[in-house]
Design an enzyme around this catalytic site. Structure first.
Site, PDB file in Angstrom:
ATOM      1  N   LYS A 114       0.839  -1.208   0.000  1.00 44.76           N
ATOM      2  CA  LYS A 114       0.000   0.000   0.000  1.00 44.76           C
ATOM      3  C   LYS A 114       0.877   1.262   0.000  1.00 44.76           C
ATOM      4  O   LYS A 114       0.603   2.236  -0.709  1.00 44.76           O
ATOM      5  CB  LYS A 114      -0.893  -0.036   1.250  1.00 44.76           C
ATOM      6  CG  LYS A 114      -1.619   1.253   1.553  1.00 44.76           C
ATOM      7  CD  LYS A 114      -2.732   1.526   0.591  1.00 44.76           C
ATOM      8  CE  LYS A 114      -3.249   2.941   0.784  1.00 44.76           C
ATOM      9  NZ  LYS A 114      -4.363   3.263  -0.058  1.00 44.76           N
ATOM     10  N   CYS A 136      -3.864  10.141   2.093  1.00 44.60           N
ATOM     11  CA  CYS A 136      -3.039   9.000   1.660  1.00 44.60           C
ATOM     12  C   CYS A 136      -1.735   9.444   1.009  1.00 44.60           C
ATOM     13  O   CYS A 136      -0.659   9.271   1.581  1.00 44.60           O
ATOM     14  CB  CYS A 136      -3.835   8.126   0.694  1.00 44.60           C
ATOM     15  SG  CYS A 136      -5.209   7.294   1.499  1.00 44.60           S
TER      16      CYS A 136
HETATM   17  N1  LIG Z   1      -9.898   8.003   2.824  1.00 44.51           N
HETATM   18  C1  LIG Z   1      -9.341   7.326   1.830  1.00 44.51           C
HETATM   19  O1  LIG Z   1      -9.523   7.629   0.671  1.00 44.51           O
HETATM   20  C2  LIG Z   1      -8.473   6.103   2.093  1.00 44.51           C
HETATM   21  C3  LIG Z   1      -8.151   5.250   1.029  1.00 44.51           C
HETATM   22  C4  LIG Z   1      -7.394   4.123   1.278  1.00 44.51           C
HETATM   23  C5  LIG Z   1      -6.920   3.898   2.573  1.00 44.51           C
HETATM   24  N2  LIG Z   1      -7.212   4.768   3.580  1.00 44.51           N
HETATM   25  C6  LIG Z   1      -6.721   4.470   4.917  1.00 44.51           C
HETATM   26  O2  LIG Z   1      -7.808   3.967   5.683  1.00 44.51           O
HETATM   27  C7  LIG Z   1      -7.679   4.388   7.053  1.00 44.51           C
HETATM   28  C8  LIG Z   1      -8.934   5.133   7.478  1.00 44.51           C
HETATM   29  O3  LIG Z   1      -9.021   6.312   6.721  1.00 44.51           O
HETATM   30  P1  LIG Z   1     -10.344   7.186   6.713  1.00 44.51           P
HETATM   31  O4  LIG Z   1     -10.153   8.188   5.631  1.00 44.51           O
HETATM   32  O5  LIG Z   1     -11.552   6.312   6.673  1.00 44.51           O
HETATM   33  O6  LIG Z   1     -10.239   7.896   8.157  1.00 44.51           O
HETATM   34  P2  LIG Z   1     -11.384   8.756   8.874  1.00 44.51           P
HETATM   35  O7  LIG Z   1     -10.674   9.729   9.725  1.00 44.51           O
HETATM   36  O8  LIG Z   1     -12.382   9.238   7.870  1.00 44.51           O
HETATM   37  O9  LIG Z   1     -12.130   7.697   9.785  1.00 44.51           O
HETATM   38  C9  LIG Z   1     -11.575   7.101  10.913  1.00 44.51           C
HETATM   39  C10 LIG Z   1     -12.674   6.892  11.943  1.00 44.51           C
HETATM   40  O10 LIG Z   1     -12.148   6.076  12.987  1.00 44.51           O
HETATM   41  C11 LIG Z   1     -12.695   6.541  14.210  1.00 44.51           C
HETATM   42  N3  LIG Z   1     -11.855   6.043  15.318  1.00 44.51           N
HETATM   43  C12 LIG Z   1     -10.636   6.442  15.717  1.00 44.51           C
HETATM   44  N4  LIG Z   1     -10.193   5.690  16.744  1.00 44.51           N
HETATM   45  C13 LIG Z   1     -11.180   4.791  17.005  1.00 44.51           C
HETATM   46  C14 LIG Z   1     -11.328   3.744  17.960  1.00 44.51           C
HETATM   47  N5  LIG Z   1     -10.393   3.455  18.853  1.00 44.51           N
HETATM   48  N6  LIG Z   1     -12.486   3.031  17.947  1.00 44.51           N
HETATM   49  C15 LIG Z   1     -13.472   3.316  17.068  1.00 44.51           C
HETATM   50  N7  LIG Z   1     -13.369   4.299  16.133  1.00 44.51           N
HETATM   51  C16 LIG Z   1     -12.243   5.021  16.113  1.00 44.51           C
HETATM   52  C17 LIG Z   1     -12.706   8.048  14.055  1.00 44.51           C
HETATM   53  O11 LIG Z   1     -13.591   8.652  14.963  1.00 44.51           O
HETATM   54  C18 LIG Z   1     -13.146   8.197  12.595  1.00 44.51           C
HETATM   55  O12 LIG Z   1     -14.551   8.311  12.456  1.00 44.51           O
HETATM   56  C19 LIG Z   1      -6.400   5.243   7.107  1.00 44.51           C
HETATM   57  O13 LIG Z   1      -5.315   4.444   7.489  1.00 44.51           O
HETATM   58  C20 LIG Z   1      -6.223   5.688   5.668  1.00 44.51           C
HETATM   59  O14 LIG Z   1      -4.880   5.966   5.361  1.00 44.51           O
HETATM   60  C21 LIG Z   1      -8.003   5.850   3.372  1.00 44.51           C
END
Ligand SMILES: NC(=O)c1ccc[n+]([C@@H]2O[C@H](COP(=O)([O-])OP(=O)(O)OC[C@H]3O[C@@H](n4cnc5c(N)ncnc54)[C@H](O)[C@@H]3O)[C@@H](O)[C@H]2O)c1
Length: 402
Positions: free
Chosen positions: A207, A261
């Protein structure tokens, strides 16, 4: 593996929970933010993503999707919490794994022998091994009593629901048993893509190298845009012509690189191996500098006292995600140079974003100078109106006749 808990209901976790539900699993989505859980219980998606509102409604109607602030017991846990970066005392940036560690603590409190824990968040190599240790310490179970896999999420905002089903998935695990269980789970939802099994560290790196590849390539394009500015030529035409060569594929320059990302993940490699990755750090610096160079270029073109409106704050077209927004960095840089600046971001409902007025496009068209920073469809549709005003185009949209 019938009862799944998705830990973290953001851009990735919510579509994942919905997709798993529609794939037949019983799913409980957990998030530490009560407002997120309340919004979801009311049937509304807190993030904008094409098709998500309808898919959420269908998943809730199935009766198999619930939401909670407390991580419940489950057969499998999928961790999709955020993984931002932080700057260490020596100035090197690295992954901030506090959210993963805290999610691991919550899961550990519910962990039973035979459970599967899948980490989908983007993480540096070695994190799954740390996750296993956190889970063992928190649950009192031995590491061979539960299973851990890493299935990094590789979808793109704007196409998340489609890509969750269609993309190939990397399934990385230290043990065959964990890989087998994770494949069983994803096979039911990743119906259009192949499952590619490997070890956990290769999966973690996979990734990161995908996003770093793009960051380095965009940095090259952004560097070319600096040279083109000096030469007074159109960088988009230059790249279009260069890409006619069968072995050249330069990406597009822009206002910078943003989002959760591409602007972040390269640091996860560089933070661990700073001496071995000068190219990765250089690319990050080139891309981070780009908004400042755009501010310089805009300032050179401004009449005294001119009011500027920056069109687009999201980090890419047609989404509402402003994280690591290079357009906001541009707004700040213009303001620091004494330029009166507002923004026009149709995907942000607020009247002001980060202290900058957020005006509708029709109002933006009355500003003295426009900076087209993001190629939202709305802006493409009004291309002629924007081009008729004094402008600076970071996107190539105004010179693109397609
Ligand atoms: N957004 C994208 O386009 C994308 C694409 C591929 C990969 N990713 C990866 O996926 C992961 C998540 O990204 P995202 O954009 O969805 O993040 P985000 O910030 O939108 O969502 C994360 C959620 O997790 C919750 N959270 C944090 N700690 C927690 C806990 N202990 N228990 C329960 N909930 C908890 C937060 O409140 C938040 O709502 C990251 O590692 C990111 O790099 C994101």
């Amino acid at each position: 593996m019938e009862h799944i808990c998705v830990v973290g209901l953001g851009y990735i976790g919510l579509p994942t929970a919905v997709t798993l539900t529609l794939g037949g699993f019983s799913v409980c989505g957990a998030d530490i933010q009560p407002a997120v859980v309340e919004t979801l219980r009311a049937g509304r998606a807190p993030v904008a993503e094409p098709g998500l509102d309808e898919a959420l409604a269908a998943a809730l109607a199935s009766g198999r999707l619930t939401f909670t602030c407390e991580t419940p017991e489950a057969d499998a846990f999928i961790i999709t919490v955020q993984t931002p970066h932080l700057t260490q005392s020596d100035g090197v940036r690295c992954a901030d794994l506090r959210f993963v560690e805290s999610a691991a603590r919550d899961v550990a409190a519910r962990l039973k022998p035979g459970n599967l824990v899948v980490l989908e968040s983007t993480v540096p190599p070695g994190t799954c091994r740390r996750l296993e240790a956190w889970l063992a310490a928190g649950s009192g179970l031995a590491e061979d009593e539960f299973h851990v896999a890493h299935c990094p999420e590789r979808v793109i905002p704007g196409r998340i629901l489609r890509e969750l089903a269609e993309n190939d998935r990397i399934v990385g695990a230290r043990t065959e048993a964990a890989a087998h269980l994770a494949c069983g789970l994803y096979r039911r939802v990743a119906t259009g893509g192949r499952l590619r099994v490997t070890d956990d560290i290769t999966a973690e790196m996979c990734k990161l190298v995908e996003n770093t590849f793009r960051d380095v390539n965009i940095a090259y394009a952004n560097e070319l845009s600096r040279v083109a500015e000096r030469l007074g030529i159109d960088v988009f035409r230059l790249i279009e012509l260069a890409n006619c060569h069968p072995r050249v594929n330069i990406l597009s320059p822009g206002v910078g690189v943003g989002g959760h990302c591409i602007a972040v993940d390269p640091w996860f490699i560089h933070g661990l191996f700073p001496d071995d990755t000068p190219l990765i750090a250089a690319a990050r610096h080139v891309n981070d500098q780009k908004p400042l160079l755009v501010a310089d270029a805009v300032q050179r073109r401004l009449a005294p006292g001119a009011r500027v409106c920056v069109l687009g704050l999201a980090y890419k077209p047609d989404i509402d995600d402003l994280r690591e927004s290079p357009s906001l960095a541009l707004c700040r840089a213009l303001r620091a140079r004494g330029v009166p600046v507002a923004a026009c971001e149709p995907y942000a409902a607020a009247a002001a974003v980060d202290d900058f007025d957020n005006v509708p496009l029709d109002a933006a068209l009355s500003y003295d100078f426009l900076v087209l920073a993001v190629g939202h469809t709305l802006f493409k549709e009004r291309r002629a109106d924007i081009a008729a005003r004094p402008h600076y185009d970071c996107t190539g949209v105004l010179s693109d006749n397609s």
